[in-house]
Design a protein around this motif. Sequence first.
Motif, PDB file in Angstrom:
ATOM      1  N   ALA A  11       0.833  -1.202   0.000  1.00 23.61           N
ATOM      2  CA  ALA A  11       0.000   0.000   0.000  1.00 23.61           C
ATOM      3  C   ALA A  11       0.872   1.258   0.000  1.00 23.61           C
ATOM      4  N   SER A  12       1.977   1.214   0.738  1.00 17.94           N
ATOM      5  CA  SER A  12       2.892   2.355   0.788  1.00 17.94           C
ATOM      6  C   SER A  12       3.535   2.592  -0.573  1.00 17.94           C
ATOM      7  N   LEU A  13       3.923   1.507  -1.237  1.00 19.23           N
ATOM      8  CA  LEU A  13       4.519   1.633  -2.562  1.00 19.23           C
ATOM      9  C   LEU A  13       3.518   2.210  -3.552  1.00 19.23           C
ATOM     10  N   LEU A  14       2.300   1.691  -3.539  1.00 17.73           N
ATOM     11  CA  LEU A  14       1.269   2.194  -4.453  1.00 17.73           C
ATOM     12  C   LEU A  14       0.973   3.665  -4.199  1.00 17.73           C
ATOM     13  N   ALA A  15       0.958   4.062  -2.914  1.00 18.26           N
ATOM     14  CA  ALA A  15       0.724   5.469  -2.581  1.00 18.26           C
ATOM     15  C   ALA A  15       1.863   6.347  -3.088  1.00 18.26           C
ATOM     16  N   ALA A  16       3.093   5.871  -2.929  1.00 19.46           N
ATOM     17  CA  ALA A  16       4.253   6.632  -3.394  1.00 19.46           C
ATOM     18  C   ALA A  16       4.221   6.836  -4.904  1.00 19.46           C
ATOM     19  N   LEU A  17       3.673   5.861  -5.620  1.00 20.47           N
ATOM     20  CA  LEU A  17       3.586   5.958  -7.077  1.00 20.47           C
ATOM     21  C   LEU A  17       2.375   6.775  -7.514  1.00 20.47           C
ATOM     22  N   ALA A  18       1.278   6.649  -6.797  1.00 19.04           N
ATOM     23  CA  ALA A  18       0.020   7.270  -7.228  1.00 19.04           C
ATOM     24  C   ALA A  18      -0.085   8.746  -6.864  1.00 19.04           C
ATOM     25  N   ILE A  19       0.406   9.131  -5.688  1.00 16.03           N
ATOM     26  CA  ILE A  19       0.228  10.506  -5.214  1.00 16.03           C
ATOM     27  C   ILE A  19       0.836  11.538  -6.162  1.00 16.03           C
ATOM     28  N   PRO A  20       2.072  11.355  -6.649  1.00 14.24           N
ATOM     29  CA  PRO A  20       2.604  12.339  -7.595  1.00 14.24           C
ATOM     30  C   PRO A  20       1.768  12.440  -8.877  1.00 14.24           C
ATOM     31  N   LEU A  21       1.235  11.325  -9.344  1.00 11.99           N
ATOM     32  CA  LEU A  21       0.380  11.351 -10.524  1.00 11.99           C
ATOM     33  C   LEU A  21      -0.914  12.108 -10.241  1.00 11.99           C
ATOM     34  N   GLY A  47      -2.152  15.541 -11.899  1.00 13.48           N
ATOM     35  CA  GLY A  47      -3.424  15.535 -12.604  1.00 13.48           C
ATOM     36  C   GLY A  47      -4.308  16.709 -12.244  1.00 13.48           C
ATOM     37  N   PHE A  48      -4.138  17.234 -11.030  1.00 13.40           N
ATOM     38  CA  PHE A  48      -4.948  18.370 -10.587  1.00 13.40           C
ATOM     39  C   PHE A  48      -4.195  19.693 -10.679  1.00 13.40           C
ATOM     40  N   SER A  49      -3.025  19.672 -11.310  1.00 16.16           N
ATOM     41  CA  SER A  49      -2.233  20.894 -11.409  1.00 16.16           C
ATOM     42  C   SER A  49      -2.908  21.914 -12.329  1.00 16.16           C
ATOM     43  N   PRO A  50      -2.980  23.164 -11.900  1.00 18.43           N
ATOM     44  CA  PRO A  50      -3.557  24.214 -12.765  1.00 18.43           C
ATOM     45  C   PRO A  50      -2.721  24.486 -14.007  1.00 18.43           C
ATOM     46  N   LEU A  51      -1.466  24.061 -13.991  1.00 19.54           N
ATOM     47  CA  LEU A  51      -0.601  24.283 -15.159  1.00 19.54           C
ATOM     48  C   LEU A  51      -1.054  23.502 -16.384  1.00 19.54           C
ATOM     49  N   LEU A  52      -1.849  22.454 -16.159  1.00 22.71           N
ATOM     50  CA  LEU A  52      -2.322  21.649 -17.285  1.00 22.71           C
ATOM     51  C   LEU A  52      -3.288  22.419 -18.185  1.00 22.71           C
ATOM     52  N   ALA A  53      -3.886  23.469 -17.655  1.00 24.21           N
ATOM     53  CA  ALA A  53      -4.878  24.226 -18.425  1.00 24.21           C
ATOM     54  C   ALA A  53      -4.260  24.899 -19.642  1.00 24.21           C
ATOM     55  N   TRP A  54      -2.973  25.160 -19.617  1.00 25.19           N
ATOM     56  CA  TRP A  54      -2.319  25.855 -20.723  1.00 25.19           C
ATOM     57  C   TRP A  54      -1.473  24.913 -21.593  1.00 25.19           C
ATOM     58  N   GLY A  91       4.620  14.726 -20.232  1.00 24.21           N
ATOM     59  CA  GLY A  91       4.913  14.987 -18.831  1.00 24.21           C
ATOM     60  C   GLY A  91       4.557  13.815 -17.937  1.00 24.21           C
ATOM     61  N   PHE A  92       3.397  13.221 -18.177  1.00 25.94           N
ATOM     62  CA  PHE A  92       2.991  12.083 -17.360  1.00 25.94           C
ATOM     63  C   PHE A  92       3.862  10.858 -17.634  1.00 25.94           C
ATOM     64  N   SER A  93       4.370  10.733 -18.842  1.00 31.02           N
ATOM     65  CA  SER A  93       5.309   9.647 -19.138  1.00 31.02           C
ATOM     66  C   SER A  93       6.569   9.798 -18.299  1.00 31.02           C
ATOM     67  N   GLY A 140       7.221  22.147 -12.591  1.00 27.31           N
ATOM     68  CA  GLY A 140       6.122  21.723 -13.445  1.00 27.31           C
ATOM     69  C   GLY A 140       4.897  21.321 -12.671  1.00 27.31           C
ATOM     70  N   THR A 141       4.202  20.329 -13.204  1.00 30.64           N
ATOM     71  CA  THR A 141       2.915  19.938 -12.630  1.00 30.64           C
ATOM     72  C   THR A 141       3.040  19.120 -11.351  1.00 30.64           C
ATOM     73  N   MET A 142       4.166  18.463 -11.146  1.00 27.69           N
ATOM     74  CA  MET A 142       4.340  17.685  -9.915  1.00 27.69           C
ATOM     75  C   MET A 142       4.481  18.625  -8.729  1.00 27.69           C
ATOM     76  N   GLY A 143       3.759  18.367  -7.668  1.00 27.42           N
ATOM     77  CA  GLY A 143       3.905  19.169  -6.459  1.00 27.42           C
ATOM     78  C   GLY A 143       5.292  18.986  -5.871  1.00 27.42           C
ATOM     79  N   ILE A 144       5.834  20.057  -5.319  1.00 29.73           N
ATOM     80  CA  ILE A 144       7.206  19.992  -4.825  1.00 29.73           C
ATOM     81  C   ILE A 144       7.369  18.953  -3.717  1.00 29.73           C
ATOM     82  N   MET A 145       6.356  18.830  -2.850  1.00 28.80           N
ATOM     83  CA  MET A 145       6.462  17.883  -1.744  1.00 28.80           C
ATOM     84  C   MET A 145       6.376  16.440  -2.231  1.00 28.80           C
ATOM     85  N   SER A 146       5.391  16.152  -3.090  1.00 28.66           N
ATOM     86  CA  SER A 146       5.240  14.786  -3.586  1.00 28.66           C
ATOM     87  C   SER A 146       6.425  14.398  -4.462  1.00 28.66           C
TER      88      SER A 146
END
Length: 198
Positions: free
Chosen positions: A8-18, A22-29, A38-40, A164-170
Amino acid sequence: MLKVVLWASLLAALAIPLMVAGFSPLLAWRDPVYIAAGFSGIIGLGLLLVQPLLAARDLPGLTPMTSRNLHRLLGVTLIIAILLHVGGLWITSPPDVIDALLFVSPTPFSAWGVVAMWAAFGAAVLGLYRTRLHLRFRIWRLGHAGLTTITILGSVIHAMLIEGTMGIMSKAALCVLVVLATARALAKLRVWDVKRRA
Protein backbone atom coordinates in the motif's frame (compact mmCIF):
# COMPACT_ATOMS: atom_id res chain seq x y z
CA MET A 1 -0.37 -7.42 7.56
CA LEU A 2 3.12 -6.02 7.05
CA LYS A 3 3.01 -7.18 3.42
CA VAL A 4 -0.20 -5.23 2.85
CA VAL A 5 1.24 -2.11 4.45
CA LEU A 6 4.40 -2.28 2.32
CA TRP A 7 2.47 -2.74 -0.93
CA ALA A 8 0.00 0.00 0.00
CA SER A 9 2.89 2.36 0.79
CA LEU A 10 4.52 1.63 -2.56
CA LEU A 11 1.27 2.19 -4.45
CA ALA A 12 0.72 5.47 -2.58
CA ALA A 13 4.25 6.63 -3.39
CA LEU A 14 3.59 5.96 -7.08
CA ALA A 15 0.02 7.27 -7.23
CA ILE A 16 0.23 10.51 -5.21
CA PRO A 17 2.60 12.34 -7.60
CA LEU A 18 0.38 11.35 -10.52
CA MET A 19 -2.72 12.59 -8.71
CA VAL A 20 -1.05 15.88 -7.74
CA ALA A 21 0.06 16.41 -11.34
CA GLY A 22 -3.42 15.54 -12.60
CA PHE A 23 -4.95 18.37 -10.59
CA SER A 24 -2.23 20.89 -11.41
CA PRO A 25 -3.56 24.21 -12.77
CA LEU A 26 -0.60 24.28 -15.16
CA LEU A 27 -2.32 21.65 -17.29
CA ALA A 28 -4.88 24.23 -18.43
CA TRP A 29 -2.32 25.86 -20.72
CA ARG A 30 -0.82 22.68 -22.14
CA ASP A 31 -1.80 20.66 -25.18
CA PRO A 32 -2.56 16.91 -24.89
CA VAL A 33 0.77 15.75 -26.36
CA TYR A 34 2.76 17.85 -23.89
CA ILE A 35 0.63 16.57 -21.01
CA ALA A 36 1.13 12.97 -22.11
CA ALA A 37 4.88 13.56 -22.34
CA GLY A 38 4.91 14.99 -18.83
CA PHE A 39 2.99 12.08 -17.36
CA SER A 40 5.31 9.65 -19.14
CA GLY A 41 8.16 11.29 -17.27
CA ILE A 42 6.34 10.95 -13.95
CA ILE A 43 5.62 7.28 -14.65
CA GLY A 44 9.27 6.77 -15.54
CA LEU A 45 10.35 8.30 -12.23
CA GLY A 46 7.96 5.97 -10.44
CA LEU A 47 9.44 2.97 -12.22
CA LEU A 48 12.86 4.03 -10.95
CA LEU A 49 11.53 3.41 -7.46
CA VAL A 50 10.23 -0.07 -8.27
CA GLN A 51 13.27 -1.28 -10.20
CA PRO A 52 15.83 -1.32 -7.35
CA LEU A 53 13.24 -2.90 -5.05
CA LEU A 54 12.83 -5.71 -7.56
CA ALA A 55 16.57 -6.05 -8.11
CA ALA A 56 17.16 -6.38 -4.37
CA ARG A 57 14.10 -8.67 -4.01
CA ASP A 58 12.64 -6.37 -1.37
CA LEU A 59 9.03 -6.57 -2.53
CA PRO A 60 7.15 -9.05 -0.31
CA GLY A 61 5.31 -12.00 -1.79
CA LEU A 62 7.40 -12.22 -4.96
CA THR A 63 9.65 -15.14 -5.74
CA PRO A 64 13.19 -14.41 -6.98
CA MET A 65 12.17 -15.53 -10.47
CA THR A 66 9.10 -13.29 -10.46
CA SER A 67 11.16 -10.34 -9.23
CA ARG A 68 13.72 -10.94 -11.97
CA ASN A 69 11.09 -11.19 -14.70
CA LEU A 70 9.25 -8.09 -13.48
CA HIS A 71 12.55 -6.22 -13.32
CA ARG A 72 13.17 -6.98 -16.99
CA LEU A 73 9.60 -6.17 -18.02
CA LEU A 74 9.56 -2.87 -16.16
CA GLY A 75 12.99 -2.06 -17.57
CA VAL A 76 11.49 -2.24 -21.06
CA THR A 77 8.50 -0.24 -19.84
CA LEU A 78 10.87 2.41 -18.49
CA ILE A 79 12.55 2.75 -21.88
CA ILE A 80 9.13 3.13 -23.53
CA ALA A 81 8.21 5.82 -20.98
CA ILE A 82 11.44 7.69 -21.73
CA LEU A 83 10.80 7.49 -25.48
CA LEU A 84 7.24 8.75 -25.03
CA HIS A 85 8.50 11.55 -22.78
CA VAL A 86 11.15 12.73 -25.22
CA GLY A 87 8.99 12.03 -28.27
CA GLY A 88 6.14 14.11 -26.92
CA LEU A 89 8.46 16.99 -26.14
CA TRP A 90 9.91 16.66 -29.65
CA ILE A 91 6.46 16.97 -31.19
CA THR A 92 5.62 20.07 -29.16
CA SER A 93 9.01 21.78 -29.48
CA PRO A 94 11.72 20.16 -31.66
CA PRO A 95 14.27 23.00 -31.18
CA ASP A 96 14.20 22.57 -27.40
CA VAL A 97 14.81 18.83 -27.68
CA ILE A 98 17.65 19.34 -30.17
CA ASP A 99 19.27 21.88 -27.84
CA ALA A 100 18.95 19.43 -24.96
CA LEU A 101 20.47 16.56 -26.94
CA LEU A 102 23.37 18.80 -27.99
CA PHE A 103 23.84 20.03 -24.39
CA VAL A 104 23.33 23.66 -25.41
CA SER A 105 19.96 24.18 -23.73
CA PRO A 106 19.78 27.18 -21.37
CA THR A 107 17.77 25.12 -18.88
CA PRO A 108 20.05 23.12 -16.53
CA PHE A 109 17.53 20.30 -16.06
CA SER A 110 17.75 19.38 -19.74
CA ALA A 111 21.35 18.16 -19.58
CA TRP A 112 20.62 15.97 -16.55
CA GLY A 113 17.66 14.45 -18.35
CA VAL A 114 19.71 13.64 -21.44
CA VAL A 115 22.51 12.05 -19.39
CA ALA A 116 19.92 9.96 -17.54
CA MET A 117 18.30 8.93 -20.83
CA TRP A 118 21.50 7.69 -22.45
CA ALA A 119 22.52 5.88 -19.26
CA ALA A 120 19.11 4.18 -19.19
CA PHE A 121 19.55 3.07 -22.79
CA GLY A 122 22.97 1.68 -21.94
CA ALA A 123 21.63 -0.19 -18.92
CA ALA A 124 18.82 -1.61 -21.05
CA VAL A 125 21.27 -2.84 -23.69
CA LEU A 126 23.34 -4.57 -21.03
CA GLY A 127 20.20 -6.07 -19.53
CA LEU A 128 18.77 -7.38 -22.80
CA TYR A 129 22.02 -8.60 -24.36
CA ARG A 130 23.85 -9.90 -21.32
CA THR A 131 24.59 -13.34 -22.75
CA ARG A 132 25.49 -12.03 -26.20
CA LEU A 133 28.01 -9.60 -24.79
CA HIS A 134 29.92 -12.48 -23.15
CA LEU A 135 30.70 -10.47 -20.03
CA ARG A 136 31.52 -12.10 -16.72
CA PHE A 137 28.50 -11.78 -14.44
CA ARG A 138 30.23 -9.66 -11.81
CA ILE A 139 31.59 -7.24 -14.42
CA TRP A 140 28.21 -7.13 -16.17
CA ARG A 141 26.41 -6.41 -12.90
CA LEU A 142 28.86 -3.65 -12.03
CA GLY A 143 28.33 -2.01 -15.42
CA HIS A 144 24.56 -2.39 -15.28
CA ALA A 145 24.37 -1.02 -11.75
CA GLY A 146 26.69 1.86 -12.61
CA LEU A 147 24.54 2.92 -15.56
CA THR A 148 21.32 2.58 -13.60
CA THR A 149 22.79 4.67 -10.79
CA ILE A 150 23.63 7.41 -13.28
CA THR A 151 20.10 7.09 -14.67
CA ILE A 152 18.56 7.48 -11.24
CA LEU A 153 20.73 10.36 -10.06
CA GLY A 154 20.32 12.19 -13.36
CA SER A 155 16.56 11.64 -13.32
CA VAL A 156 16.20 12.83 -9.73
CA ILE A 157 18.18 16.01 -10.38
CA HIS A 158 16.26 16.52 -13.66
CA ALA A 159 12.92 16.20 -11.86
CA MET A 160 13.87 18.41 -8.92
CA LEU A 161 15.07 21.24 -11.17
CA ILE A 162 11.81 21.32 -13.15
CA GLU A 163 9.04 23.59 -11.92
CA GLY A 164 6.12 21.72 -13.44
CA THR A 165 2.92 19.94 -12.63
CA MET A 166 4.34 17.68 -9.92
CA GLY A 167 3.91 19.17 -6.46
CA ILE A 168 7.21 19.99 -4.82
CA MET A 169 6.46 17.88 -1.74
CA SER A 170 5.24 14.79 -3.59
CA LYS A 171 8.08 15.10 -6.09
CA ALA A 172 10.70 15.49 -3.39
CA ALA A 173 9.29 12.56 -1.43
CA LEU A 174 9.32 10.30 -4.48
CA CYS A 175 12.87 11.33 -5.38
CA VAL A 176 14.08 10.64 -1.84
CA LEU A 177 12.46 7.21 -1.93
CA VAL A 178 14.09 6.46 -5.28
CA VAL A 179 17.54 7.38 -3.95
CA LEU A 180 17.04 5.40 -0.72
CA ALA A 181 15.79 2.32 -2.59
CA THR A 182 18.77 2.51 -4.93
CA ALA A 183 21.27 2.91 -2.11
CA ARG A 184 19.75 -0.05 -0.28
CA ALA A 185 19.85 -2.23 -3.39
CA LEU A 186 23.47 -1.36 -4.11
CA ALA A 187 24.46 -2.09 -0.52
CA LYS A 188 22.49 -5.33 -0.35
CA LEU A 189 23.77 -6.67 -3.66
CA ARG A 190 27.31 -5.33 -3.08
CA VAL A 191 27.69 -4.76 -6.80
CA TRP A 192 31.08 -3.08 -6.37
CA ASP A 193 32.57 -6.30 -4.95
CA VAL A 194 33.63 -8.02 -8.18
CA LYS A 195 35.27 -10.84 -6.19
CA ARG A 196 32.03 -11.76 -4.44
CA ARG A 197 30.18 -14.80 -5.68
CA ALA A 198 26.82 -14.11 -7.33
